[in-house]
Design a protein around this motif. Structure first.
Motif, mmCIF file in Angstrom:
data_model
loop_
_atom_site.group_PDB
_atom_site.id
_atom_site.type_symbol
_atom_site.label_atom_id
_atom_site.label_comp_id
_atom_site.label_asym_id
_atom_site.label_seq_id
_atom_site.Cartn_x
_atom_site.Cartn_y
_atom_site.Cartn_z
ATOM 1 N N SER A 20 -8.359 -6.748 -0.572
ATOM 2 C CA SER A 20 -9.733 -7.232 -1.441
ATOM 3 C C SER A 20 -10.623 -5.761 -1.417
ATOM 4 C CB SER A 20 -10.169 -8.640 -0.968
ATOM 5 O OG SER A 20 -11.095 -8.778 -1.653
ATOM 6 N N CYS A 21 -11.283 -5.366 -0.056
ATOM 7 C CA CYS A 21 -12.314 -3.908 -0.401
ATOM 8 C C CYS A 21 -11.753 -3.639 -1.075
ATOM 9 C CB CYS A 21 -12.135 -3.880 1.448
ATOM 10 S SG CYS A 21 -13.302 -5.408 2.599
ATOM 11 N N SER A 22 -11.129 -2.975 -0.906
ATOM 12 C CA SER A 22 -10.493 -1.438 -1.686
ATOM 13 C C SER A 22 -10.441 -2.062 -3.183
ATOM 14 C CB SER A 22 -8.762 -1.163 -1.736
ATOM 15 O OG SER A 22 -9.025 -0.976 -0.215
ATOM 16 N N PHE A 23 -10.435 -3.183 -3.596
ATOM 17 C CA PHE A 23 -10.708 -3.340 -5.125
ATOM 18 C C PHE A 23 -11.814 -4.558 -5.611
ATOM 19 C CE2 PHE A 23 -5.736 -3.652 -4.753
ATOM 20 C CZ PHE A 23 -5.458 -2.276 -5.416
ATOM 21 N N LYS A 24 -12.480 -4.375 -4.489
ATOM 22 C CA LYS A 24 -14.139 -4.816 -4.237
ATOM 23 C C LYS A 24 -13.463 -6.496 -5.241
ATOM 24 C CE LYS A 24 -16.714 -2.198 -2.892
ATOM 25 N NZ LYS A 24 -17.218 -2.008 -2.090
ATOM 26 N N ASP A 25 -13.086 -6.874 -4.956
ATOM 27 C CA ASP A 25 -12.482 -8.281 -5.590
ATOM 28 C C ASP A 25 -12.545 -9.578 -5.103
ATOM 29 O OD1 ASP A 25 -10.502 -10.313 -6.785
ATOM 30 O OD2 ASP A 25 -8.715 -9.065 -7.163
ATOM 31 N N VAL A 26 -13.677 -10.469 -5.453
ATOM 32 C CA VAL A 26 -14.869 -10.954 -4.830
ATOM 33 C C VAL A 26 -13.655 -12.112 -4.764
ATOM 34 C CG1 VAL A 26 -16.566 -12.737 -4.777
ATOM 35 C CG2 VAL A 26 -17.030 -9.993 -5.242
#
Length: 126
Positions: A20-26
């Motif tokens: 999730s951090c890698s894709f900046k997917d809140v």
């Protein structure tokens, strides 16, 4: 994994948090957080630290601080993740106040904590 009936564990939650951090997917991060709370894995210091780090990397520092407060067993690793977030968000004073709080929680300071404190002190003076 979850929809296919594969049991989730510390490793799967931590890896999902990193993804999730890698894709900046809140939105995905919020789903992970919700699933962790519902499944009872918040008591794992590893999962809790990963969630604090997730919120920090998504620039949700207030949520990271709330997450830290929710972790039942706190350690220096999750505290350092939040301290790092304060530094990245240029909230240096809050970071220094948090270091004081670490002492009140009987959390030991390590080399990372010291480095983050020195960065905060330098920027407060500027």
């Amino acid at each position: 994994m979850h929809t296919n009936g594969v049991p989730l564990d510390t490793y799967s939650f931590c890896c999902s948090s990193v993804a999730s951090c890698s894709f900046k997917d809140v939105k995905f991060g919020a789903q992970i957080h919700s699933l962790v709370e519902k499944s009872g894995w918040l008591s794992s210091v590893f999962v809790g630290s990963a969630l604090v780090d997730l919120h920090v990397k998504l620039s949700l520092i207030n949520d990271a601080a709330k997450m830290f407060e929710e972790i039942p067993v706190k350690n220096t690793v999750c505290a350092n993740a939040l301290l790092s977030g304060y530094g990245e968000a240029n909230q240096r004073v809050e970071g220094l106040e948090f270091v004081r709080k670490m002492r009140a929680l009987n959390l030991k300071c390590d080399h990372f904590t010291l480095s983050a404190m020195l960065r905060a002190c330098g920027s407060v003076i500027d």
